[in-house]
Design an enzyme around this catalytic site. Sequence first.
Site, PDB file in Angstrom:
ATOM      1  N   GLU A 111       0.850  -1.185   0.000  1.00 31.61           N
ATOM      2  CA  GLU A 111       0.000   0.000   0.000  1.00 31.61           C
ATOM      3  C   GLU A 111       0.891   1.243   0.000  1.00 31.61           C
ATOM      4  O   GLU A 111       1.685   1.448   0.917  1.00 31.61           O
ATOM      5  CB  GLU A 111      -0.918  -0.003   1.230  1.00 31.61           C
ATOM      6  CG  GLU A 111      -2.029   1.017   1.174  1.00 31.61           C
ATOM      7  CD  GLU A 111      -3.082   0.741   0.099  1.00 31.61           C
ATOM      8  OE1 GLU A 111      -3.843   1.673  -0.208  1.00 31.61           O
ATOM      9  OE2 GLU A 111      -3.144  -0.381  -0.448  1.00 31.61           O
ATOM     10  N   GLU A 170      -0.426   9.604  -6.054  1.00 35.88           N
ATOM     11  CA  GLU A 170       0.689   8.653  -6.033  1.00 35.88           C
ATOM     12  C   GLU A 170       0.942   8.078  -7.429  1.00 35.88           C
ATOM     13  O   GLU A 170       2.091   7.869  -7.814  1.00 35.88           O
ATOM     14  CB  GLU A 170       0.392   7.549  -5.015  1.00 35.88           C
ATOM     15  CG  GLU A 170       0.375   8.066  -3.581  1.00 35.88           C
ATOM     16  CD  GLU A 170      -0.785   7.554  -2.736  1.00 35.88           C
ATOM     17  OE1 GLU A 170      -1.139   8.231  -1.758  1.00 35.88           O
ATOM     18  OE2 GLU A 170      -1.344   6.485  -3.057  1.00 35.88           O
ATOM     19  N   ASP A 230      -7.229   2.765   2.690  1.00 32.37           N
ATOM     20  CA  ASP A 230      -6.882   1.496   3.334  1.00 32.37           C
ATOM     21  C   ASP A 230      -8.076   0.541   3.332  1.00 32.37           C
ATOM     22  O   ASP A 230      -7.923  -0.653   3.080  1.00 32.37           O
ATOM     23  CB  ASP A 230      -6.401   1.757   4.769  1.00 32.37           C
ATOM     24  CG  ASP A 230      -5.221   2.712   4.804  1.00 32.37           C
ATOM     25  OD1 ASP A 230      -4.246   2.470   4.082  1.00 32.37           O
ATOM     26  OD2 ASP A 230      -5.282   3.713   5.536  1.00 32.37           O
TER      27      ASP A 230
END
Length: 494
Positions: free
Chosen positions: A292, A322, A476
């Site tokens: 992650e 990201e 998450d």
Amino acid sequence: MWRKASAAALLALAVGYFYHSSPDLPEQILQYISLPNFQSSSQSHNSLEQVISAAWENLITLPTRQWSKVAVGVNACVDVVVSGVGLLQALAVDPGTGLDHEVLHSKEDLKEAFIHYMGRGAAAERFFSDKEVFQRIARAAAEYPGAKLYVGGNAALIGQKLATYPDLMVLLCGPVGPKLHEMLDEQIVVPPDSLQETDEFHLILEYKAGEQWGSTRAPQANRFIFSHDVSNGEMSSLETFVASLEDFQPDLVVLSGLHMMEGQGRQLWEERLKEAVSAISDIRKDIPIHLELASMTDKDYMNSIMQEVLPIVSSIGLNEQELLFLSQAGGGPHADLAAWKGIPDVARVSDILLWILEQHGRSDPSSEAELTRIHFHTLAYHILATVDGYWGNQASAVMAGARVASSQACGLESVDVSKVELKAPLEFHSSHSEPREKLSLNPAEPAAVWRRGNVTFHLTPVLVCKQPLRTVGLGDAISAEGLVYSELKTQQPF
């Protein structure tokens, strides 16, 4: 044939005539007409949000073969969630202009970085270098009216989400202090070596859509995270984590926390990253590893992760910032794009995902890289890109991730269609350059699928919460849910 056509034409004229005199009448008429062209669509009675939510419930199914043991590490902390504008005002900081800082050294740096990201409605995470100043800010945050304490850190949050499945045993390795240990789900196993006397605290400054401070207005709700967290910053639990796998015998490993090392300085991360790669390489090859990712600013560091870590993991999870930063760091597609404008373009996202799997994954069968799966999430939609032959149940996996984003953002157990809205494009392209395929999203089957080479893409919309209660940990939860619904198709060694 001619008679049927004439009858249909006359009937259409009749319906049109009656519509002007009684707009409700055609619906009543159409219910009794058997010709396919005149059948009423169920979507005319339901909003697109209702159609998509109902389709999720019908189509999302758990895989035939599920994980029984998942080991998660290595960043864990206590999150202090507070109003960003409120806390900065309590710290007697005046509003001003935004300016990004890779590392925060003062309250002034904090204010400028917060305003920079608040004005963009973007999430970010930074290291605060001054321990004493950080502790003073942390005390003020904990005492601020309405401040809330939660389980924090990507690994702990993923562990918490996985632990909601009663048949799944979860091992969590990371710096677990007394407060965090008390808040963790009782189903989570924490190795004794992971327990420490004090907790690591992270401060999450939240802002709402439309919230204003000085001349800065947030276009959407999001959060700015910062900490002075040395244990997580050095990934000090990594070796303990890898050593614990021998006894625990997981069938899936989930790794996070690499982004925390960035704030420790180049000398530390260069050395520690080599040790991390060595530790990860010690994990048995038949156990898939999901990595992650999280917010980073150092292109050299991101490039090192891309070159050294991505090829030795099986799956990664990341958001739009990201993804673009990966491409910028590695000179990939659309690297000249400074930032996404509005909803990230599906075609460009698809290009970058394919590039990652081609350059650092196993899209080429002769490649020695392990990476075969990328779970991309942004506010409006999610994409799962997988190399053919390795993963199953990915339509359910991507839809399950979107469903949990829709419900959790609103603080609910299930999707409430009155509290969400569709922002995803219903038409898009598979690539920004030729050859490209024009694709459309069917709300009744909300998982668009396309292929490029031997990579398959699954896209589903997110029903975006209109008034989100908490944005921290959504990525998450999305990745955890996507993994629960994913199935390893083959027993080829990873």
